[in-house]
Motif scaffolding. Structure first.
Motif, PDB file in Angstrom:
ATOM      1  N   ARG A  63      17.191  -3.163   5.482  1.00 59.20           N
ATOM      2  CA  ARG A  63      16.293  -4.108   4.807  1.00 59.20           C
ATOM      3  C   ARG A  63      15.356  -4.766   5.827  1.00 59.20           C
ATOM      4  O   ARG A  63      15.782  -5.164   6.903  1.00 59.20           O
ATOM      5  N   GLY A  64      14.067  -4.880   5.471  1.00 58.01           N
ATOM      6  CA  GLY A  64      13.112  -5.572   6.334  1.00 58.01           C
ATOM      7  C   GLY A  64      12.603  -4.752   7.504  1.00 58.01           C
ATOM      8  O   GLY A  64      11.998  -5.305   8.433  1.00 58.01           O
ATOM      9  N   ALA A  65      12.820  -3.431   7.486  1.00 63.68           N
ATOM     10  CA  ALA A  65      12.295  -2.586   8.568  1.00 63.68           C
ATOM     11  C   ALA A  65      10.775  -2.497   8.451  1.00 63.68           C
ATOM     12  O   ALA A  65      10.217  -2.419   7.366  1.00 63.68           O
ATOM     13  N   GLU A  66      10.112  -2.526   9.602  1.00 66.75           N
ATOM     14  CA  GLU A  66       8.654  -2.404   9.631  1.00 66.75           C
ATOM     15  C   GLU A  66       8.286  -0.936   9.710  1.00 66.75           C
ATOM     16  O   GLU A  66       8.790  -0.200  10.564  1.00 66.75           O
ATOM     17  N   VAL A  67       7.414  -0.492   8.812  1.00 66.09           N
ATOM     18  CA  VAL A  67       7.074   0.928   8.718  1.00 66.09           C
ATOM     19  C   VAL A  67       5.563   1.094   8.918  1.00 66.09           C
ATOM     20  O   VAL A  67       4.759   0.523   8.176  1.00 66.09           O
ATOM     21  N   PHE A  68       5.208   1.876   9.955  1.00 72.28           N
ATOM     22  CA  PHE A  68       3.801   2.198  10.201  1.00 72.28           C
ATOM     23  C   PHE A  68       3.521   3.603   9.660  1.00 72.28           C
ATOM     24  O   PHE A  68       4.256   4.546   9.954  1.00 72.28           O
ATOM     25  N   ILE A  69       2.454   3.707   8.883  1.00 68.84           N
ATOM     26  CA  ILE A  69       2.080   4.979   8.263  1.00 68.84           C
ATOM     27  C   ILE A  69       0.714   5.380   8.795  1.00 68.84           C
ATOM     28  O   ILE A  69      -0.244   4.613   8.699  1.00 68.84           O
ATOM     29  N   LYS A  70       0.616   6.584   9.338  1.00 69.30           N
ATOM     30  CA  LYS A  70      -0.632   7.032   9.950  1.00 69.30           C
ATOM     31  C   LYS A  70      -0.961   8.448   9.499  1.00 69.30           C
ATOM     32  O   LYS A  70      -0.123   9.342   9.570  1.00 69.30           O
ATOM     33  N   ALA A  71      -2.209   8.633   9.005  1.00 69.29           N
ATOM     34  CA  ALA A  71      -2.712   9.953   8.628  1.00 69.29           C
ATOM     35  C   ALA A  71      -4.102  10.091   9.232  1.00 69.29           C
ATOM     36  O   ALA A  71      -5.046   9.468   8.759  1.00 69.29           O
ATOM     37  N   GLY A  72      -4.210  10.868  10.292  1.00 68.70           N
ATOM     38  CA  GLY A  72      -5.472  10.943  11.016  1.00 68.70           C
ATOM     39  C   GLY A  72      -5.781   9.606  11.653  1.00 68.70           C
ATOM     40  O   GLY A  72      -4.949   9.020  12.354  1.00 68.70           O
ATOM     41  N   SER A  73      -6.970   9.074  11.399  1.00 65.23           N
ATOM     42  CA  SER A  73      -7.338   7.762  11.937  1.00 65.23           C
ATOM     43  C   SER A  73      -7.044   6.642  10.942  1.00 65.23           C
ATOM     44  O   SER A  73      -7.334   5.476  11.219  1.00 65.23           O
ATOM     45  N   TYR A  74      -6.458   6.975   9.791  1.00 64.73           N
ATOM     46  CA  TYR A  74      -6.143   5.984   8.771  1.00 64.73           C
ATOM     47  C   TYR A  74      -4.710   5.490   8.970  1.00 64.73           C
ATOM     48  O   TYR A  74      -3.787   6.292   9.148  1.00 64.73           O
ATOM     49  N   THR A  75      -4.524   4.186   8.935  1.00 64.65           N
ATOM     50  CA  THR A  75      -3.188   3.611   9.116  1.00 64.65           C
ATOM     51  C   THR A  75      -2.953   2.511   8.087  1.00 64.65           C
ATOM     52  O   THR A  75      -3.889   1.887   7.581  1.00 64.65           O
ATOM     53  N   LYS A  77       0.599  -0.343   6.826  1.00 63.92           N
ATOM     54  CA  LYS A  77       1.928  -0.834   7.207  1.00 63.92           C
ATOM     55  C   LYS A  77       2.668  -1.304   5.954  1.00 63.92           C
ATOM     56  O   LYS A  77       2.058  -1.780   4.999  1.00 63.92           O
ATOM     57  N   ALA A  78       3.986  -1.166   5.988  1.00 61.50           N
ATOM     58  CA  ALA A  78       4.813  -1.601   4.867  1.00 61.50           C
ATOM     59  C   ALA A  78       6.144  -2.102   5.401  1.00 61.50           C
ATOM     60  O   ALA A  78       6.459  -1.919   6.590  1.00 61.50           O
ATOM     61  N   PHE A  79       6.934  -2.723   4.525  1.00 64.26           N
ATOM     62  CA  PHE A  79       8.266  -3.206   4.883  1.00 64.26           C
ATOM     63  C   PHE A  79       9.258  -2.733   3.818  1.00 64.26           C
ATOM     64  O   PHE A  79       8.912  -2.605   2.643  1.00 64.26           O
ATOM     65  N   THR A  80      10.473  -2.507   4.240  1.00 65.00           N
ATOM     66  CA  THR A  80      11.493  -2.015   3.306  1.00 65.00           C
ATOM     67  C   THR A  80      12.091  -3.162   2.503  1.00 65.00           C
ATOM     68  O   THR A  80      12.205  -4.294   2.987  1.00 65.00           O
ATOM     69  N   ASP A  81      12.488  -2.852   1.260  1.00 66.25           N
ATOM     70  CA  ASP A  81      13.128  -3.847   0.399  1.00 66.25           C
ATOM     71  C   ASP A  81      14.638  -3.840   0.660  1.00 66.25           C
ATOM     72  O   ASP A  81      15.119  -3.134   1.569  1.00 66.25           O
ATOM     73  N   PRO A  82      15.426  -4.605  -0.097  1.00 73.09           N
ATOM     74  CA  PRO A  82      16.886  -4.648   0.148  1.00 73.09           C
ATOM     75  C   PRO A  82      17.578  -3.292   0.062  1.00 73.09           C
ATOM     76  O   PRO A  82      18.694  -3.133   0.571  1.00 73.09           O
ATOM     77  N   TRP A  83      16.960  -2.316  -0.576  1.00 73.67           N
ATOM     78  CA  TRP A  83      17.561  -0.985  -0.694  1.00 73.67           C
ATOM     79  C   TRP A  83      16.963  -0.004   0.316  1.00 73.67           C
ATOM     80  O   TRP A  83      17.214   1.191   0.236  1.00 73.67           O
ATOM     81  N   GLY A  84      16.191  -0.527   1.252  1.00 75.20           N
ATOM     82  CA  GLY A  84      15.607   0.315   2.298  1.00 75.20           C
ATOM     83  C   GLY A  84      14.384   1.090   1.864  1.00 75.20           C
ATOM     84  O   GLY A  84      13.896   1.945   2.606  1.00 75.20           O
TER      85      GLY A  84
END
Length: 307
Positions: A63-75, A77-84
């Motif tokens: 829970r609460g993990a920081e997630v960076f998403i990158k596709a080419g030059s586009y980025t 960010k998101a965070f996980t909920d209590p269920w990941g």
């Protein structure tokens, strides 16, 4: 001398083993990331939705993990909920058709994880889209936002500066060409305007109205009808007349609001097309209405006797 060689070989072997072990450990991520592109294929300019789940090696949701998403030059960010679970959106992904890799990196209290997925951009490759692709990189943005004087002492930088600015000039030129209407489109539009003007002149001259629903011929036709069906025929003619008038009104409104002649014509045809079921339903309602009126007009037996 021999002992020195053995010592060097032994040290080299130890370093090789240590390097292999270190590399293996580096690839064993502490976090496990499941990732998926919501749509396997999009069109250029659409949004890309990336969903997934972050767990530890015991498959316990993080829970609460920081997630960076990158596709080419586009980025993004998101965070996980209590269920990941996480969800990220890359808006307006404007790239040329092809397959694109999405890298997803998750981190949580010093632990990290990496995963990838892919999606496709559908469509045809144009010169404009290819130039946009080349100018969307971080390197291109760097040189396009700089001055040539910044690379006076950097021959490579000067070359790249001129290269990307030349691509930018080509893109501007191609976009102007793409926006310019073709000769065929101009000709068709001219013919449409000519036809529309001729139509309006004919209407002003002859004033045809909604159709032939009046005059001597109309009256003669109505008078020649069987009295039993005369009212029904008149109702049907009025029903058709109203449809034509409404269709002409819809067509004129579309043209007045800037719609194309083809759209106006199609709307006109859709309106005047009367399905068989609707006409039969109209006829049935008319017959039932006439029967009700006749029954109301007929005197009852009691009233006849009193009379």
């Amino acid at each position: 001398m021999y002992n020195n060689r053995l010592a060097i070989i032994g040290l080299f072997s130890f370093l090789m083993v240590f390097s292999v072990v270190s590399t293996a450990q580096a690839e064993l991520w502490e976090l496990v990331i499941e990732v998926n592109a919501e749509k396997g294929a999009i069109y250029s300019g659409d949004s890309v939705i990336i969903t997934g789940k972050v767990v530890d090696q015991a498959y316990k949701p993080i829970r609460g993990a920081e997630v960076f998403i990158k596709a080419g030059s586009y980025t993004t960010k998101a965070f996980t909920d209590p269920w990941g679970v996480f969800k990220g959106e890359i808006k307006n992904f404007e790239r040329i058709p092809g397959t694109y890799i999405v890298n997803v990196i998750g981190s949580w209290y010093g632990m990290t994880g990496l995963s990838t997925t892919e999606f496709q951009v559908k469509g045809e490759v144009s010169q404009v889209s290819m130039l946009q692709e080349k100018l969307s990189t971080d390197e291109a943005r760097k040189y396009l936002s700089s001055n040539e004087s910044d690379f006076v002492k950097n021959p490579i930088g000067q070359t790249l500066f001129k290269y990307y600015h030349k691509l930018l000039d080509e893109l501007i030129s191609e976009q102007k060409i793409a926006l310019k209407p073709s000769e065929d489109k101009i000709f068709i539009e001219q013919q449409r305007l000519i036809a529309e003007n001729l139509r309006n002149q004919a209407i002003d001259e002859f004033k045809p109205g909604a159709g032939t629903y009046g005059g001597i011929q109309y009256n003669d036709y109505i008078d020649s009808l069987n009295p039993e069906i005369k009212d029904l025929v008149i109702s049907q003619l009025n029903f058709t007349k109203n449809n034509f008038e409404e269709a002409q009104k819809i067509r004129d409104e579309i043209l007045a609001n800037g719609g194309t002649y083809e759209d106006a014509r199609q709307a006109y045809l859709d309106r005047i097309s009367i399905p068989k079921e609707i006409l039969e339903e109209f006829n049935q309602e008319k017959v039932e209405q006439e029967l009700e009126e006749e029954s109301e007009e007929e005197p009852t037996e009691e009233n006849s006797e009193n009379q």
